[in-house]
Motif scaffolding. Structure first.
Motif, PDB file in Angstrom:
ATOM      1  N   SER A 190      45.896  14.810   0.914  1.00 45.52           N
ATOM      2  CA  SER A 190      47.149  15.500   0.608  1.00 45.52           C
ATOM      3  C   SER A 190      47.199  15.847  -0.873  1.00 45.52           C
ATOM      4  CB  SER A 190      48.354  14.639   0.984  1.00 45.52           C
ATOM      5  OG  SER A 190      48.767  13.838  -0.105  1.00 45.52           O
ATOM      6  N   SER A 191      48.083  16.753  -1.233  1.00 43.88           N
ATOM      7  CA  SER A 191      48.190  17.183  -2.624  1.00 43.88           C
ATOM      8  C   SER A 191      48.629  16.052  -3.548  1.00 43.88           C
ATOM      9  CB  SER A 191      49.172  18.355  -2.741  1.00 43.88           C
ATOM     10  OG  SER A 191      48.688  19.472  -2.040  1.00 43.88           O
ATOM     11  N   PHE A 192      49.230  15.016  -2.978  1.00 44.74           N
ATOM     12  CA  PHE A 192      49.699  13.890  -3.788  1.00 44.74           C
ATOM     13  C   PHE A 192      48.872  12.627  -3.548  1.00 44.74           C
ATOM     14  CE2 PHE A 192      54.092  16.033  -3.477  1.00 44.74           C
ATOM     15  CZ  PHE A 192      53.790  16.846  -4.558  1.00 44.74           C
TER      16      PHE A 192
ATOM     17  N   THR B 253      54.204  27.561  -2.115  1.00 42.41           N
ATOM     18  CA  THR B 253      52.944  27.389  -1.378  1.00 42.41           C
ATOM     19  C   THR B 253      52.728  28.511  -0.360  1.00 42.41           C
ATOM     20  OG1 THR B 253      53.997  25.929   0.262  1.00 42.41           O
ATOM     21  CG2 THR B 253      53.014  24.886  -1.669  1.00 42.41           C
TER      22      THR B 253
ATOM     23  N   GLN C 228      57.044  15.045   4.117  1.00 41.91           N
ATOM     24  CA  GLN C 228      57.092  16.507   4.123  1.00 41.91           C
ATOM     25  C   GLN C 228      56.157  17.069   5.204  1.00 41.91           C
ATOM     26  OE1 GLN C 228      56.265  16.370  -0.244  1.00 41.91           O
ATOM     27  NE2 GLN C 228      57.663  18.113  -0.369  1.00 41.91           N
TER      28      GLN C 228
ATOM     29  N   PHE D  55      51.626  17.601   1.643  1.00 40.33           N
ATOM     30  CA  PHE D  55      52.220  16.974   0.456  1.00 40.33           C
ATOM     31  C   PHE D  55      52.580  15.528   0.818  1.00 40.33           C
ATOM     32  CE2 PHE D  55      52.326  21.483  -0.090  1.00 40.33           C
ATOM     33  CZ  PHE D  55      51.900  21.629  -1.411  1.00 40.33           C
ATOM     34  N   CYS D  56      53.792  15.067   0.567  1.00 41.47           N
ATOM     35  CA  CYS D  56      54.158  13.684   0.892  1.00 41.47           C
ATOM     36  C   CYS D  56      54.220  13.467   2.408  1.00 41.47           C
ATOM     37  CB  CYS D  56      55.520  13.353   0.293  1.00 41.47           C
ATOM     38  SG  CYS D  56      55.549  13.237  -1.509  1.00 41.47           S
TER      39      CYS D  56
ATOM     40  N   ASP E 165      56.294  22.500 -12.566  1.00 40.61           N
ATOM     41  CA  ASP E 165      55.091  21.748 -12.203  1.00 40.61           C
ATOM     42  C   ASP E 165      54.099  21.615 -13.354  1.00 40.61           C
ATOM     43  OD1 ASP E 165      55.772  21.180  -9.583  1.00 40.61           O
ATOM     44  OD2 ASP E 165      54.874  23.009  -8.776  1.00 40.61           O
TER      45      ASP E 165
ATOM     46  N   ASP F 257      53.822  12.729  -7.993  1.00 36.82           N
ATOM     47  CA  ASP F 257      52.446  13.107  -8.305  1.00 36.82           C
ATOM     48  C   ASP F 257      51.885  12.225  -9.419  1.00 36.82           C
ATOM     49  OD1 ASP F 257      50.145  14.610  -7.994  1.00 36.82           O
ATOM     50  OD2 ASP F 257      50.812  16.235  -9.305  1.00 36.82           O
TER      51      ASP F 257
ATOM     52  N   ASP G 107      60.483  14.593  -3.094  1.00 36.61           N
ATOM     53  CA  ASP G 107      59.718  15.468  -3.986  1.00 36.61           C
ATOM     54  C   ASP G 107      60.677  16.420  -4.692  1.00 36.61           C
ATOM     55  OD1 ASP G 107      57.628  16.784  -5.292  1.00 36.61           O
ATOM     56  OD2 ASP G 107      57.187  18.082  -3.571  1.00 36.61           O
TER      57      ASP G 107
END
Length: 574
Positions: free
Chosen positions: A149-151, A208, A174, A170-171, A342, A402, A63
C-alpha cells in the motif's frame, strides 16, 4: 490583432486551502469553513482566481479527510453544508471560483456503501469494492498479490465477516471502489460530483486520478525491495486499461457545468499516457499534476529512504523541462506547482531556510514557478515563505500516517537502531507531509493567530511564526508576501509569454544557475535563478540581442553580469 480566447482555467492562479490548518473561527483548535470565509478578502487580495479546498467531507480523519464516509455531508468540526453554501456564494461574489477535492478511488470503511459491501457475499453492494479470496502457500493464508500500500504493509486487508480480502491502495480504512461496476460509477457521479456541481462548485482537483482502472488479473509487482514481502506497485496498478473510458464518462458530466479538472497523476513516466489524459481533443481532463518536480530528491523504493538535498540542480532542471515539454506541439495543458498538502515546504527543500536567505530564496522560487507555463497553483503559507518544522522537534510532533508508518517501519526493521532512526528522522524533517500541515501563520503570537492562544491547536504551530507571518509581511513592501502579489500581477500582465509561452532550457550543465527562455508569439523572456548561496556568473545564451531586465527579487544588490546569492531575474528579449 487577433486575441486568443483561452478557457478560463488556463490563465487562472489557484490557491489551495487545507481546512484543518487555515483558520479556526470558534477556538476549538481546528480550522473550519467559517474561518475560510473570514479570510476571503485576504485571499482575494493575493490576486488569485480560484480557491481549492481540500476534503471537507464527513470523515473519520484516518488520512486527514481523504477517507470519506459521506460525500454529501461536511466534517462536523469544519461546519455544515450550509456553511459550504455560504462559502461558495461569497467566493463567487468576489469574482473568484472554487474547486473541491474529488476523492473517488476509495471511500472510508465507515461509508454506508462499504458497510453494506462487507456485510455478506450476497449483498447487492458486494461488487462495489474489490474483494478476493485468499491464496494459500504451504497452508498459510496470503493476500491475492504482493502489492504494497502507499502507506506501507500489504495493500490487502483480511475481513473476518466474509473471510475474504479487500483492496486498499492506501490505509486499511480506505477500501478501493470497484470502478468496473457501472452502478458504482454512477452512484459516485451522483453523490461526489453532481451534488456539489449543482451547488455551484466550479470544478475538482481529482485525487489519484489514474488508479480507478486496475490491471486484469491483479498481477504481482516486480520485486524491488528484497527485504520485504510487499512491493511497490504503483507502475502496475496505475493507468489501467479502462482509464480513458472512465475519464471520458466523467468529462461528459463535468463539461455540462464548464467545470475545471486537474488530476493527481503519479507513477506516469510515459508522456504519451499523460497526453491521452489531457489532450484537449481527448475530452478527459483539463490538466494533471505530474510529480517530476516534487519527486526530486526522494528515495526510489521509499520516498523517505534518502538524505536531505539528495539531488543535483540538473535533476530539478530536467524535471521542469519534462513537465513543460508536455505543451510542445500538442493540444495539452500543464500545471506549475512546487507545494501542496503532500509536500514539504519548498524553501526548505529547494531554497535555503536559514534566517539569512529564506526570504530571498522564497522570492526566487516564486519568480521561477510563476514564470512557468500552465495553470499556477499556490499552497497556503507558500505566499509568506513558510518553512519546515524545526529540526529539534521530536518525532511525536509528526501526525501524518505516512510519516509515522515509515518511522515505525525503520524502527522495526532496524531493531530500534539509533543511527537508523536518526537518519529516518532527518529525512522526515526534510520531506514529511506534516510540514505543509502546520497551522497557517497569521501573526507572531504563539498560536500564530490560527486559533486563540488559550486553545490547543490540533497540530503544533511552527515557532517560526514569530518571524514569518501575514501581519508582519503585510506591513512591508519588501516581504515575500509583497513579492508574491507583485509576481502574480506580473504573470498576468505577461501571460502571452509566461503562461502560454514555449519553454526552452538554457545551460543545463550549470550546477548553480537554472535558466530558461520562454518563447511567446511576439516576444521572448529569459528567466535566470541562482540556486546558490554564492554569487554566480550570468548564463551564456548563445544568442545576441537586447535584454531588458523587467523583474528581480534582489534589486540594487549586484551588477548585470553576476547573480547574487539566491537571485532571480526576468528579462524580455528583443
Amino acid at each position: 490583432m487577433t486575441i486568443t480566447q483561452h478557457p478560463w482555467w488556463k490563465d487562472a492562479v489557484v490557491y489551495q486551502i487545507y481546512p484543518a490548518s487555515f483558520q479556526d473561527s470558534n477556538n476549538d483548535g481546528i480550522g473550519d469553513l467559517r474561518g475560510i470565509i473570514q479570510r476571503l478578502d485576504y485571499i482575494q487580495g493575493l490576486g488569485v482566481d480560484v480557491i481549492w479546498i481540500c476534503p471537507m467531507y464527513e470523515s473519520p480523519q484516518i488520512d486527514m479527510g481523504y477517507d470519506i464516509s459521506d460525500y454529501e455531508k461536511v466534517h462536523a468540526p469544519y461546519g455544515t453544508v450550509e456553511d459550504m453554501d455560504e462559502l461558495i456564494a461569497q467566493v463567487h461574489d468576489r469574482g473568484m471560483r472554487v474547486i473541491l477535492d474529488l476523492v473517488v478511488n476509495h471511500t472510508s470503511d465507515q461509508h454506508a456503501w462499504f458497510k453494506e459491501s462487507r456485510s455478506s457475499k450476497t449483498n447487492s453492494k458486494r461488487d462495489w469494492y474489490i474483494w478476493k479470496p485468499a491464496k494459500y502457500v504451504d497452508g498459510q493464508r496470503k493476500p491475492p498479490n504482493n502489492w504494497r500500500s502507499s502507506f506501507g504493509g500489504s495493500a490487502w486487508q483480511w475481513d473476518e465477516t466474509t473471510e475474504e480480502y479487500y483492496l486498499h491502495l492506501f490505509c486499511p480504512e480506505q477500501p478501493d471502489l470497484n470502478w468496473d461496476n457501472e452502478e458504482t460509477r454512477w452512484a459516485i457521479y451522483e453523490s461526489a460530483m453532481l451534488f456539489w456541481l449543482e451547488k455551484g462548485v466550479d470544478g475538482f482537483r481529482v485525487d489519484t486520478v489514474n488508479m480507478y482502472s486496475k490491471p486484469p488479473g491483479l498481477p504481482d509487482a516486480p520485486i524491488t525491495d528484497r527485504s520485504a514481502e510487499w512491493q511497490e506497485a504503483g507502475l502496475v496498478f496505475c493507468n489501467g486499461p479502462r482509464m480513458n473510458e472512465y475519464l471520458s464518462e466523467m468529462n461528459a458530466i463535468l463539461s455540462r457545468y464548464n467545470a475545471m479538472t486537474v488530476g493527481e497523476c503519479p507513477f506516469t513516466p510515459d508522456p504519451a499516457t499523460v497526453l491521452g489524459y489531457v489532450g484537449a481533443s481527448k475530452k478527459r481532463l483539463n490538466m494533471v499534476f505530474q510529480f517530476d518536480v516534487v519527486d526530486v530528491g526522494q528515495g526510489k523504493v521509499f520516498k523517505y529512504q534518502t538524505e536531505p538535498f539528495a539531488y543535483k540542480l540538473q535533476d530539478l532542471k530536467d524535471a521542469i523541462a519534462r513537465t513543460q515539454g508536455l505543451l510542445d506541439g500538442t493540444d495539452a495543458w500543464t500545471s506549475s506547482f512546487v507545494e501542496n498538502h503532500d509536500q514539504a515546504r519548498s524553501i526548505s527543500r529547494f531554497g535555503d531556510d536559514s534566517a539569512q536567505w529564506r526570504e530571498r530564496s522564497g522570492k526566487m522560487l516564486s519568480l521561477l514557478f510563476a514564470s512557468l507555463s500552465g495553470t499556477l497553483f499556490v499552497y497556503q503559507g507558500q505566499e509568506i515563505g513558510m518553512i519546515n518544522m524545526p529540526k529539534e522537534w521530536s518525532i511525536d510532533e509528526y501526525k501524518d500516517v505516512d510519516s509515522s508508518n515509515y518511522y515505525n517501519m525503520v524502527a522495526e526493521r532496524s531493531g530500534d537502531d539509533p543511527v537508523e532512526l536518526a537518519m529516518a528522522k532527518a529525512s522526515l524533517q526534510h520531506l514529511s507531509r506534516d510540514h505543509a500541515r502546520t497551522p497557517m501563520q497569521w501573526d507572531s503570537r504563539p498560536n500564530g493567530g490560527f486559533t486563540d492562544d488559550t486553545a490547543e491547536p490540533w497540530m503544533r504551530v511552527n515557532t517560526s511564526t514569530a518571524e514569518i507571518n501575514v501581519a508582519q509581511q503585510t506591513r512591508s513592501k519588501d516581504s515575500v508576501l509583497a513579492f508574491w502579489k507583485h509576481m502574480l500581477k506580473f504573470r498576468k500582465e505577461h501571460a502571452d509569454v509566461l503562461v502560454h509561452g514555449k519553454f526552452e532550457l538554457v545551460d543545463r550543465e550549470n550546477c548553480k544557475v537554472l535558466s530558461f527562455i520562454k518563447h511567446g508569439k511576439s516576444r521572448d523572456a529569459l528567466v535566470v535563478c541562482n540556486f546558490s548561496g554564492e554569487s554566480s556568473a550570468m548564463p551564456r545564451l548563445g544568442r545576441s540581442g537586447k535584454m531588458d531586465r523587467v523583474l528581480c527579487n534582489a534589486p540594487g544588490v549586484g551588477g548585470d553580469d553576476r547573480l547574487q546569492p539566491w537571485e532571480g531575474r526576468v528579462y524580455m528579449l528583443r
